[in-house]
Design an enzyme around this catalytic site. Structure first.
Site, short mmCIF file in Angstrom:
data_model
loop_
_atom_site.label_atom_id
_atom_site.label_comp_id
_atom_site.label_asym_id
_atom_site.label_seq_id
_atom_site.Cartn_x
_atom_site.Cartn_y
_atom_site.Cartn_z
CB SER A 86 1.91 71.80 70.31
OG SER A 86 2.83 70.62 69.88
CB THR A 139 -1.31 70.48 65.98
OG1 THR A 139 -0.33 70.54 66.98
CG2 THR A 139 -1.26 71.47 64.31
CG ASP A 260 5.04 66.81 70.45
OD1 ASP A 260 6.19 67.64 70.63
OD2 ASP A 260 4.07 66.37 71.07
MG MG Z 1 0.14 68.51 67.42
ZN ZN Z 2 5.20 68.50 72.18
#
Ligand code: MG
Ligand code: ZN
Length: 375
Positions: A86, A139, A260
């Site tokens: 990520s 992220t 995720d």
């Molecule tokens: Mg993330």
């Molecule tokens: Zn992941």
């Protein structure tokens, strides 16, 4: 015969729709002086096509995904691996570069690369970040911080204190206040113009020109299927209200972080509830964009997680005959990690038409940057 009559009508309806959407797409990027250009980038972490599809089989009503006129597919590999993590995935969006797995806003040589959020901030845009993970996670972190490794969450938190981000909502207060170096950054946040709220996204805003930072869990927020409220939609709405209040252009990144995590857990219910929650927040963003008229909304994923698929259920019938029941879907996984399957890119608003087709994840950065008039 019947279908022949229906098809042209359907086609006309589709063309009509795309013309309506296309009108805003034809306007120059910042050419409508009464309406500032805004960018809303929404990242479903780990949201591949099957995850997106699950909203159509497990949700109520038509998903917000259906409202996008332009659809593309993004290739997600990092510079070091066929399968990205990520951090490299988000850095491709924020910095427009393919880099090594685990890099936060840094190139292959571990030097910082300015993010689109930082660039837009420098030219006077308002900026915001919303996530259901800690705000220091890979992220969100890749949009405002630079760190050689995603695990450096205390350093990423420190950088946020000194950043120009105008609206922040997510989890992760332990990275600011419960640190291994014993520094408590709550006073520094206030000194740098933030108003810190660790209670609720629902708290009415009374901070005037100050910058809200909601840190509503020690680390990640509660998973949706374990009782998280409407945080993601409410935080998205609050960010839109706050960032648009001054009539300036804004850039907002919203992450459905835990799609995720459901994938890593191989937990279908976890994945699906997170996708439905993310889709609801997308609805709020699209409502804003449609009403405002000069807002580009891009929904995508950094990669797919879990090798998720919605397989038919294998059953044993009469006389021990094994068959696949095509009316029963079993959310299934092929890995506890990520996969390199291409991910959907859904776009609405000015320049959206440039995100149709198959392209590298870095292309999303390039299109947004060009739309904003950045070199
Ligand atoms: Mg993330
Ligand atoms: Zn992941």
């Amino acid at each position: 015969m019947k279908t022949k009559k229906i098809v042209p009508i359907l086609l006309m309806a589709l063309i009509g729709t795309s013309r309506v959407f296309g009108q805003s797409a034809l306007k120059p990027a910042s050419g409508s002086p009464e309406k500032p250009l805004n960018i809303i980038m929404m990242i479903g972490d780990g949201m591949g096509l099957s995850q997106l599809s699950s909203a159509y089989y497990f949700g109520d009503g038509e998903p917000s995904f259906s409202r996008f006129p332009v659809i593309g597919l993004s290739k997600t590999n990092s510079s070091t691996h066929k399968i990205t993590d990520s951090a490299a995935g988000a850095t491709a969006f924020s910095c427009g570069i393919k880099t090594y797995n685990n890099s936060i806003g840094m190139g292959l040589d571990s030097t910082a690369v300015k993010t689109i959020l930082e660039e837009l901030s420098e030219i006077g845009w308002n900026t915001g970040i919303v996530s259901t993970s800690s705000i220091t996670h890979a992220t969100p972190g890749s949009f405002f911080a630079h760190a050689a490794d995603r695990s450096m969450e205390e350093e990423i938190a420190r950088q946020l204190v000194y950043s120009d981000v105008d609206f922040i909502a997510g989890g992760g207060y332990k990275w600011f206040m419960n640190r291994t170096d014993s520094i408590d950054y709550s006073d520094s946040l206030v000194a740098h113009g933030f108003v810190l709220d660790t209670n609720s996204i629902k708290t009415p805003w009374k901070g005037g020109n100050k910058r809200p930072i909601y840190l509503l869990a020690a680390d990640g927020l509660t998973p949706k299927h374990k009782g998280r409220d409407e945080f993601l939609t409410e935080a998205t709405q609050k960010a839109l209200d706050h960032l648009s209040a001054k009539g300036k252009s804004f850039f907002l990144m919203v992450e459905g972080s835990q799609i995720d995590w459901g994938g890593h857990n191989n937990d279908g219910e976890y994945v699906i509830q997170e996708v439905l929650d993310f889709d609801k927040a997308i609805g709020a963003a699209l409502d804003f964009a449609a009403a405002q008229g000069n807002t580009l909304v891009v929904v995508t994923a950094d990669h797919e997680t879990g090798g998720f698929t919605m397989a038919s259920e294998r059953k044993t019938g009469a006389f021990k005959r094994v068959y696949d029941d095509y009316d029963s879907i079993v959310p299934s996984f092929s890995t506890g990690g990520h996969s390199c399957t291409m991910v959907p890119v859904l776009s609405f608003g000015p320049k959206a038409e440039q995100l149709g087709g198959i392209f590298e994840n870095t292309q999303i950065h390039a299109v947004i940057k060009k739309a904003c008039g950045l070199k």
